[in-house]
Scaffold this active site. Sequence first.
Site, PDB file in Angstrom:
ATOM      1  N   LYS A 197     -25.386  16.181   0.996  1.00 52.55           N
ATOM      2  CA  LYS A 197     -24.340  17.156   1.576  1.00 52.55           C
ATOM      3  C   LYS A 197     -23.153  17.200   0.561  1.00 52.55           C
ATOM      4  CE  LYS A 197     -21.391  17.885   5.601  1.00 52.55           C
ATOM      5  NZ  LYS A 197     -21.217  17.169   7.041  1.00 52.55           N
ATOM      6  N   LYS A 249     -27.306  20.247   2.415  1.00 45.40           N
ATOM      7  CA  LYS A 249     -26.371  21.071   2.784  1.00 45.40           C
ATOM      8  C   LYS A 249     -25.118  21.309   1.626  1.00 45.40           C
ATOM      9  CE  LYS A 249     -22.937  21.589   6.616  1.00 45.40           C
ATOM     10  NZ  LYS A 249     -22.444  20.973   7.885  1.00 45.40           N
TER      11      LYS A 249
END
Length: 324
Positions: A197, A249
């Site tokens: 992420k 992400k």
Amino acid sequence: MTTPYYRPRRLRTSPAMRSLTAETRLHARELVLPMFVREGLSEAREIPSMPGVLQHTRDSLRRAAAAAAEAGLGGVMLFGVPATRDAVGSGATDPDGILNLGIADVVSEVGDALVVMTDVCLDEFTDHGHCGLVRADGSVDNDATLARYVEMALVHAEVGGHMLGLSGMMDGQVGAVREALDAAGHTDTAILAYAAKYASAFYGPFRDAVESTLTGDRKTYQMEPGNRREAAREVALDVEEGADVIMVKPAGPYLDVLADVAAASDLPVAAYQVSGEYAMIEAAAAQGWIERERAILESLVGIKRAGADMILTYWAQEVAGMLR
């Protein structure tokens, strides 16, 4: 020219031919719809920076979850927006907190027709907006935060969450939560690890959606956007600690990372098409600069082609309708 030569265009001559020979296909069951439930609303309201996306009431959340199941989606990811916040994110672990009530509502509504995913993170519940507990000097205390994640995860499991999304990017979060879930008898509760992420500029509209109070940034715990090899280390740690699914992400700006992770992983790989990716296409389409539906589908095909087994996208339900 007398020598026959191959013509790739033969396989592009009609919609039927192109469909038959397509290498990458989208399926509704691979799509997950993120949804927001806000405390204190009397009716659902649209998020200005995310046209078409709502902050739900508990009742509208139930209806939306039922519609997602009817559309044939694979799952929903639930985020809570509390009316009040404090330094430790008390609302995150309050059994009567808005997210915990929303999880129970959705599980009651759809049962196992959808995988009900939950966001195990404190940022929506803290008055400082960070994903963890903050020391006096303003730094985030990794290990103290793990204890709060464990408490939050146990509540989510107890109210019926099927898969817990560990999005805070604290070191050791997967192992801490897995150990606690197993010790409490929640051995069937799965973990979605936000393994890679990044500290991205594309989260802006999401912060509107959850009414974030963050000042500053999250660069000390989310990944540096220029780092590709580091993602492999982060993924390996989460796999070793017991993740069931691993995620990259954002999705679109990190397709190289997604492809790397998918090529190396024995676990299912998820990708989150984040709020900024959504907002850019919606904004450009509203200006007439791009063809909206084609751009949506192309963006998702690119994510799938890079290796995602499942995609979290705010267009999930609409796309399921397109695919029919």
